[in-house]
Each structure stands twice: as structure tokens, then as C-alpha cells.
Design a protein around this motif. Sequence first.
Motif, PDB file in Angstrom:
ATOM      1  N   ASP A 220     131.534  -6.865 -35.114  1.00  0.00           N
ATOM      2  CA  ASP A 220     132.782  -6.788 -35.868  1.00  0.00           C
ATOM      3  C   ASP A 220     132.531  -6.086 -37.201  1.00  0.00           C
ATOM      4  O   ASP A 220     131.567  -5.337 -37.345  1.00  0.00           O
ATOM      5  CB  ASP A 220     133.375  -8.192 -36.059  1.00  0.00           C
ATOM      6  N   ALA A 221     133.372  -6.371 -38.189  1.00  0.00           N
ATOM      7  CA  ALA A 221     133.275  -5.687 -39.482  1.00  0.00           C
ATOM      8  C   ALA A 221     132.294  -6.346 -40.434  1.00  0.00           C
ATOM      9  O   ALA A 221     132.231  -5.964 -41.611  1.00  0.00           O
ATOM     10  CB  ALA A 221     134.654  -5.632 -40.125  1.00  0.00           C
ATOM     11  N   THR A 222     131.511  -7.294 -39.956  1.00  0.00           N
ATOM     12  CA  THR A 222     130.585  -8.041 -40.813  1.00  0.00           C
ATOM     13  C   THR A 222     129.659  -7.122 -41.602  1.00  0.00           C
ATOM     14  O   THR A 222     129.345  -7.389 -42.766  1.00  0.00           O
ATOM     15  CB  THR A 222     129.742  -9.012 -39.965  1.00  0.00           C
ATOM     16  N   LEU A 223     129.224  -6.028 -40.988  1.00  0.00           N
ATOM     17  CA  LEU A 223     128.206  -5.174 -41.603  1.00  0.00           C
ATOM     18  C   LEU A 223     128.788  -3.980 -42.347  1.00  0.00           C
ATOM     19  O   LEU A 223     128.043  -3.080 -42.739  1.00  0.00           O
ATOM     20  CB  LEU A 223     127.228  -4.687 -40.528  1.00  0.00           C
ATOM     21  N   ASP A 224     130.084  -3.975 -42.574  1.00  0.00           N
ATOM     22  CA  ASP A 224     130.698  -2.871 -43.320  1.00  0.00           C
ATOM     23  C   ASP A 224     130.010  -2.721 -44.677  1.00  0.00           C
ATOM     24  O   ASP A 224     129.822  -3.694 -45.422  1.00  0.00           O
ATOM     25  CB  ASP A 224     132.192  -3.131 -43.540  1.00  0.00           C
ATOM     26  N   GLY A 225     129.618  -1.491 -45.001  1.00  0.00           N
ATOM     27  CA  GLY A 225     128.983  -1.210 -46.279  1.00  0.00           C
ATOM     28  C   GLY A 225     127.497  -1.479 -46.327  1.00  0.00           C
ATOM     29  O   GLY A 225     126.868  -1.257 -47.366  1.00  0.00           O
ATOM     30  N   CYS A 226     126.926  -1.938 -45.221  1.00  0.00           N
ATOM     31  CA  CYS A 226     125.489  -2.228 -45.176  1.00  0.00           C
ATOM     32  C   CYS A 226     124.723  -1.081 -44.528  1.00  0.00           C
ATOM     33  O   CYS A 226     125.258  -0.370 -43.678  1.00  0.00           O
ATOM     34  CB  CYS A 226     125.216  -3.494 -44.368  1.00  0.00           C
ATOM     35  N   GLN A 227     123.472  -0.928 -44.913  1.00  0.00           N
ATOM     36  CA  GLN A 227     122.570  -0.039 -44.203  1.00  0.00           C
ATOM     37  C   GLN A 227     121.909  -0.853 -43.094  1.00  0.00           C
ATOM     38  O   GLN A 227     121.320  -1.904 -43.368  1.00  0.00           O
ATOM     39  CB  GLN A 227     121.504   0.517 -45.140  1.00  0.00           C
ATOM     40  N   VAL A 228     122.011  -0.380 -41.863  1.00  0.00           N
ATOM     41  CA  VAL A 228     121.540  -1.141 -40.706  1.00  0.00           C
ATOM     42  C   VAL A 228     120.229  -0.537 -40.208  1.00  0.00           C
ATOM     43  O   VAL A 228     120.128   0.671 -39.969  1.00  0.00           O
ATOM     44  CB  VAL A 228     122.600  -1.139 -39.582  1.00  0.00           C
ATOM     45  N   PHE A 229     119.223  -1.407 -40.042  1.00  0.00           N
ATOM     46  CA  PHE A 229     117.901  -0.998 -39.575  1.00  0.00           C
ATOM     47  C   PHE A 229     117.523  -1.810 -38.342  1.00  0.00           C
ATOM     48  O   PHE A 229     117.888  -2.979 -38.230  1.00  0.00           O
ATOM     49  CB  PHE A 229     116.829  -1.277 -40.641  1.00  0.00           C
ATOM     50  N   ASP A 230     116.758  -1.171 -37.439  1.00  0.00           N
ATOM     51  CA  ASP A 230     116.091  -1.956 -36.401  1.00  0.00           C
ATOM     52  C   ASP A 230     114.578  -1.940 -36.601  1.00  0.00           C
ATOM     53  O   ASP A 230     113.848  -2.652 -35.915  1.00  0.00           O
ATOM     54  CB  ASP A 230     116.462  -1.472 -34.995  1.00  0.00           C
ATOM     55  N   ASP A 231     114.104  -1.153 -37.557  1.00  0.00           N
ATOM     56  CA  ASP A 231     112.685  -1.064 -37.901  1.00  0.00           C
ATOM     57  C   ASP A 231     112.455  -1.905 -39.160  1.00  0.00           C
ATOM     58  O   ASP A 231     112.879  -1.528 -40.267  1.00  0.00           O
ATOM     59  CB  ASP A 231     112.318   0.398 -38.154  1.00  0.00           C
ATOM     60  N   PHE A 232     111.826  -3.052 -38.998  1.00  0.00           N
ATOM     61  CA  PHE A 232     111.639  -3.973 -40.112  1.00  0.00           C
ATOM     62  C   PHE A 232     110.793  -3.355 -41.219  1.00  0.00           C
ATOM     63  O   PHE A 232     111.072  -3.512 -42.408  1.00  0.00           O
ATOM     64  CB  PHE A 232     111.005  -5.268 -39.589  1.00  0.00           C
ATOM     65  N   ASP A 233     109.748  -2.627 -40.862  1.00  0.00           N
ATOM     66  CA  ASP A 233     108.893  -2.017 -41.875  1.00  0.00           C
ATOM     67  C   ASP A 233     109.687  -1.065 -42.759  1.00  0.00           C
ATOM     68  O   ASP A 233     109.537  -1.067 -43.988  1.00  0.00           O
ATOM     69  CB  ASP A 233     107.730  -1.285 -41.208  1.00  0.00           C
ATOM     70  N   ALA A 234     110.535  -0.248 -42.143  1.00  0.00           N
ATOM     71  CA  ALA A 234     111.357   0.676 -42.924  1.00  0.00           C
ATOM     72  C   ALA A 234     112.363  -0.069 -43.788  1.00  0.00           C
ATOM     73  O   ALA A 234     112.625   0.309 -44.940  1.00  0.00           O
ATOM     74  CB  ALA A 234     112.080   1.647 -41.988  1.00  0.00           C
ATOM     75  N   ALA A 235     112.932  -1.145 -43.260  1.00  0.00           N
ATOM     76  CA  ALA A 235     113.946  -1.904 -43.997  1.00  0.00           C
ATOM     77  C   ALA A 235     113.365  -2.563 -45.239  1.00  0.00           C
ATOM     78  O   ALA A 235     114.086  -2.800 -46.223  1.00  0.00           O
ATOM     79  CB  ALA A 235     114.553  -2.959 -43.088  1.00  0.00           C
ATOM     80  N   LEU A 236     112.070  -2.865 -45.217  1.00  0.00           N
ATOM     81  CA  LEU A 236     111.440  -3.555 -46.345  1.00  0.00           C
ATOM     82  C   LEU A 236     111.080  -2.634 -47.503  1.00  0.00           C
ATOM     83  O   LEU A 236     110.861  -3.109 -48.624  1.00  0.00           O
ATOM     84  CB  LEU A 236     110.161  -4.256 -45.870  1.00  0.00           C
ATOM     85  N   ASP A 237     111.013  -1.351 -47.278  1.00  0.00           N
ATOM     86  CA  ASP A 237     110.513  -0.426 -48.293  1.00  0.00           C
ATOM     87  C   ASP A 237     111.298  -0.561 -49.600  1.00  0.00           C
ATOM     88  O   ASP A 237     112.498  -0.263 -49.668  1.00  0.00           O
ATOM     89  CB  ASP A 237     110.599   1.017 -47.795  1.00  0.00           C
ATOM     90  N   GLY A 238     110.617  -1.046 -50.650  1.00  0.00           N
ATOM     91  CA  GLY A 238     111.183  -1.055 -51.990  1.00  0.00           C
ATOM     92  C   GLY A 238     112.223  -2.117 -52.275  1.00  0.00           C
ATOM     93  O   GLY A 238     112.832  -2.087 -53.352  1.00  0.00           O
ATOM     94  N   VAL A 239     112.437  -3.075 -51.379  1.00  0.00           N
ATOM     95  CA  VAL A 239     113.504  -4.050 -51.633  1.00  0.00           C
ATOM     96  C   VAL A 239     113.046  -5.087 -52.669  1.00  0.00           C
ATOM     97  O   VAL A 239     111.861  -5.376 -52.821  1.00  0.00           O
ATOM     98  CB  VAL A 239     113.972  -4.765 -50.343  1.00  0.00           C
TER      99      VAL A 239
END
Length: 313
Positions: A206-225
Motif C-alpha cells: 500500500d502507500a506505507t512506503l511513500d517517500g521512502c527509499q526502498v532497498f533489498d540490499d541491507f549493506d547498501a541500505a546501511l551506508d552512512g545512516v
Amino acid sequence: MEPMNEQLDPDGRLRHLLTLDGLPRPVMEALLDRAQAIVDHGVAGAPLAGQAVCTLFFEPSTRTRMSFQRAAQRLGADVLAFDASTSSTTKGETALDTLRNIEAMGVRGFVVRHAADGAVASLAAAAGAGTALVNAGDGRSAHPTQGLLDMLTLRQAKGRDFSALKVVIVGDIRHSRVARSDLHALRTLGAGEIRVCAPASLLPTDATLDGCQVFDDFDAALDGVDAVMMLRLQRERMEEGLVPSLEGYHRDYGLTMARLRRAAAEAVVLHPGPMNRGVEIDDEVADGPQSLILRQVANGVAVRAAVLEALLG
């Protein structure tokens, strides 16, 4: 009636707390400010003396139930702990009849957890004048006080200005009411970058993720957070096996110390509990110096006291 219309009175004050979706930023920030004041200075006197709060839980809970009970006690309220397994609901009594019967005993504060989406809003719509309900988690929809305590914990660690904050929420977002409330709060408070990471089978459609950057690669998603918010696999809400194996899930989406090094140097780790250690999070992370998990639990008492005070004080 929509939950947002039901939970605010015509003057914009809280009547119930059902969701963070659309909650005005000034209302949210006032609750967080009051909670921080309670953390810093405690509660003066007994502002809810003579009032009663019922924890009306139709699902199991440890942290949420006990912190609401502790919060009510600190405010001077009487606490009635409802146990669905030993109540008349086992004889067929509806949740609404249960609420109305406890209301008839003079109780005006209810903290409700229910397995069905929208159940707490429905009870709030039927409640009597002067009765206040807090949603302590309904289905997959919302867990507003968890969202607030997560934001308070982030504010303490990173400051009030979220505009430069990079946050990633990782795991079973599809089934998580916590994730939804955190996303609502992060958007309202102006978080600079919101990332979500999960296998496709655990992402909502649904619209839950509107405005979010979506990743399936955890390593990439963690960069710099700056903050990593981990979620457990909610196997009790999964209609089918959406994860092939727990070992594979840990390999791809488990937070280890090696993975955490990809985040910013001062990144913090949050988890709403209960944790599945060795599945979504390793012991050395959960118990490590970057973990704020127990601070979240402590903040839960202050946040819930602030909410009860706002509704019943």
C-alpha cells in the motif's frame, strides 16, 4: 469516523491517541517535550489521583502493558489490569461490551491492544463522553506510543532537528504496526532521509512506503545512516512462509557488528522488542555501546505518562 477526526476535539486537543498518521506536529512535539520533562524531573504530585486506567489487552504484551501500568501509577491513578484469557471474552462477550461494563464502574482511561486493524478506533467511536482510549497496538495498523518513544530516543541521541537525519527501518515492515507509526512520526518531524530495507515478501503493497527509499540490499541500505531501527519477524501474523529460512534471513538481513560499521560512526541501534537474537540482531549489537534498546524501554514509561496526563489530566 476516521481515527484522526475521532482523536482530536474541535480545538485540536487530544481526545484519544489512536494513530500518529496525520497527528499535527505541534501536538506530537508537545507530547515529546512533556515526556522529556518527565525523564528529567519526574512527575510532581499525583495529577491523576482518583482516576482509574484499565489496560485492556486482547493480545500478549510485556513492555507496553507494564510501562503503561508503571506510567499510570507514577501519575497517581488506580490501575486495572484486564487479562483476556481469564475474562468474560472467553464466554463470548464482545470487546465493546467489555469496554462499556468497565466504563460503568467509573473507569475513563483505557489502554487497548487488539489483533484487529481499526479495533481501537471503533471502540473510541463508541465510548462515552469523557472516556479516553490509547491505542497500544492494533493489528498491523498502528502503535502510536511506540512511535513516540522511538522519536524521543532519537531526539535524545541526535537532537531535535531531524532534517539531516538518515534513518533506516529494517525487517518485517509488511506486518509491523511499529514500522507504520515510526514512518508517520519520522515524516511529521521532518526526517531528512528515510530508508526501508526488507525482502520483497516483507514489504507492504500500500502507500506505507511513500517517500521512502526502498532497498533489498541491507549493506547498501546501511551506508552512512545515523540510526538503524530493527524489526523482528512477526511469524504470528504471516499467512504463509514468507521467509525461506531463519538462517538465510540472518545472513541477508541480520544486524552484525561488521554490518553496523557501514553506518555512520555515531550511528545508534533501536529495536521495539521482543528481539529474536541471532535472527534480526546479534548479541554483540543488541548489548553493545551503540544500542539504545533499553533506553527505549525506559523512555516508554515517560512517553506513556505524558500521553495519559494529556488525555486524563
